[in-house]
Design an enzyme around this catalytic site. Structure first.
Site, short mmCIF file in Angstrom:
data_model
loop_
_atom_site.label_atom_id
_atom_site.label_comp_id
_atom_site.label_asym_id
_atom_site.label_seq_id
_atom_site.Cartn_x
_atom_site.Cartn_y
_atom_site.Cartn_z
N LYS A 40 0.80 -1.14 -0.18
CA LYS A 40 -0.16 0.06 -0.07
C LYS A 40 0.83 1.35 0.10
CE LYS A 40 -0.51 0.13 5.18
NZ LYS A 40 -1.32 0.04 6.31
N TYR A 263 14.38 31.70 3.76
CA TYR A 263 13.25 32.34 4.34
C TYR A 263 13.20 32.68 5.69
CZ TYR A 263 10.78 31.25 0.06
OH TYR A 263 10.27 31.25 -1.57
#
EC number: 5.1.1.1
Length: 366
Positions: A40, A263
């Site tokens: 999965k 940033y």
């Protein structure tokens, strides 16, 4: 999201390592026990189709999360059993039956809805889910399970299996584990018509509680070479981490004392130093909280300075390396190593999440 083949950031997946990891677990568990490979979430970021094909000679079937993941394997030519671990609502039954996909049914409400929608289950293979203490999906008593099995058979289904899932199989304290195990055993003993397959063992149960295995196991994280407990419990045998993550330096420069990086100007240089830029960021699953962690360049740990951006991060270098110099984010570089679990520990999360967050923008190379 499109895979970015025209930049140097790639994940390398060692399929042979996955095959050997599965073989190691199979030697550890009782003979005759069926093996389901859990693929999965794109095989925990490793590539569901490629992993499933590699394991085809070794396993009895596959476990996925939903119908779309199951259909992807069928369309790729995988012809062994595929079990959907999540709940599939009755309106999707026809597609599951048409593609010979085994479904999980976890409540009597599901039967009521199927009857309301006039759905037949002829040709449908089912595994019944028991909630022994995980608290997500599943039935809680033998009475409910008996009623569900009878109802499914009336609708034409083949009730092949019954299973549960342990919440703490990867922890040293096995109190909750034993409570769940006894609950499940008692419930199974109360069944009037026990399904052919009974399974409760995920990766952790398969390696640390092999004496509690029924007649099938579901192998997930161990297949990919990772310890289900992170680093809390010792593995009974070695595993090979199957995925490595690497990139290259695309920009190198000297900055001076007082210069800032990234940033929010969260990093200020205290002295002149070399800074390298690496083309990977949080859009790739390399999350913003990795500032302060290190990557490997030329066998040296190099700190990530400044905030991780969407597409790039910056690292402190010991010298002016040439453009194109390899940067290792997961894996080995000149006898030094960074594991997925190292990253998980830094992020205060689990190794599963680190792998599953690696986005499709990173090409997988096999």
């Amino acid at each position: 999201m499109i895979s970015s083949f025209h930049r140097p950031t790639v994940a390398r997946v060692n399929l042979q390592a996955i095959k050997e990891n599965v073989a190691s677990v199979q030697k550890h568990i009782p003979l005759g026990v069926k093996t389901y490979a859990v693929v999965k979430a794109d095989a925990y970021g490793h590539g569901a189709v490629q992993v499933s094909k590699a394991l085809l000679p070794q396993v009895d079937g596959y476990c996925v999360s939903n119908l779309d993941e199951a259909l992807q394997l069928r369309q790729a030519g995988i012809d062994k059993e595929i079990l959907i671990l999540g709940v599939l609502l009755p309106n999707e039954l026809e597609l599951a039956v048409a593609n010979a996909i085994t479904v999980t049914i976890a409540s009597l409400d599901w039967i009521a809805l199927a009857r309301l929608e006039k759905k037949e289950c002829q040709g449908l293979k089912v595994h019944v889910k028991v909630d022994s203490g995980m608290g997500r999906i599943g039935l809680r008593s033998s009475k409910e399970v008996n009623l569900l099995i009878d109802s499914l058979k009336e609708l034409g289904a083949d009730v092949e299996g019954i299973f549960t899932h342990f919440a703490t199989a990867d922890e040293a304290d096995d109190t909750k584990f034993n409570q769940q195990l006894q609950f499940f055993k008692k419930l199974i003993a109360g069944l009037e018509d026990k399904p052919r397959l009974v399974h409760a063992s995920n990766s952790a149960t398969s390696i640390w509680h092999s004496d509690t295995i029924f007649n099938a196991v579901r192998l997930g994280i161990v297949s990919y070479g990772l310890n289900p407990s992170g680093s809390d419990l010792s593995l009974p045998f070695p595993l090979q981490e199957a995925l490595s993550l690497e990139s290259s330096l695309v920009h190198v420069k000297m900055i001076s004392a007082g210069d800032t990086v990234g940033y929010g100007v969260t990093y200020t240089a205290k002295k002149s130093e070399y800074v390298g830029t690496v083309p990977i960021g949080y859009a790739d699953g390399w999350t913003r909280n990795m500032q302060g962690f290190s990557v490997l360049v030329d066998g040296q740990f190099c700190e990530i300075i400044g905030r991780v951006s969407m597409d790039q991060l910056t690292i402190r270098l010991s010298k002016a390396y040439p453009l194109g110099t390899k940067v290792t984010l997961i894996g080995s570089n000149q006898q030094k190593n960074i594991s997925t679990t190292d990253i998980a520990n830094y992020r205060n999360t689990i190794n599963y999440e680190v792998l599953c967050l690696l986005s499709d923008r990173i090409p997988r190379i096999y």
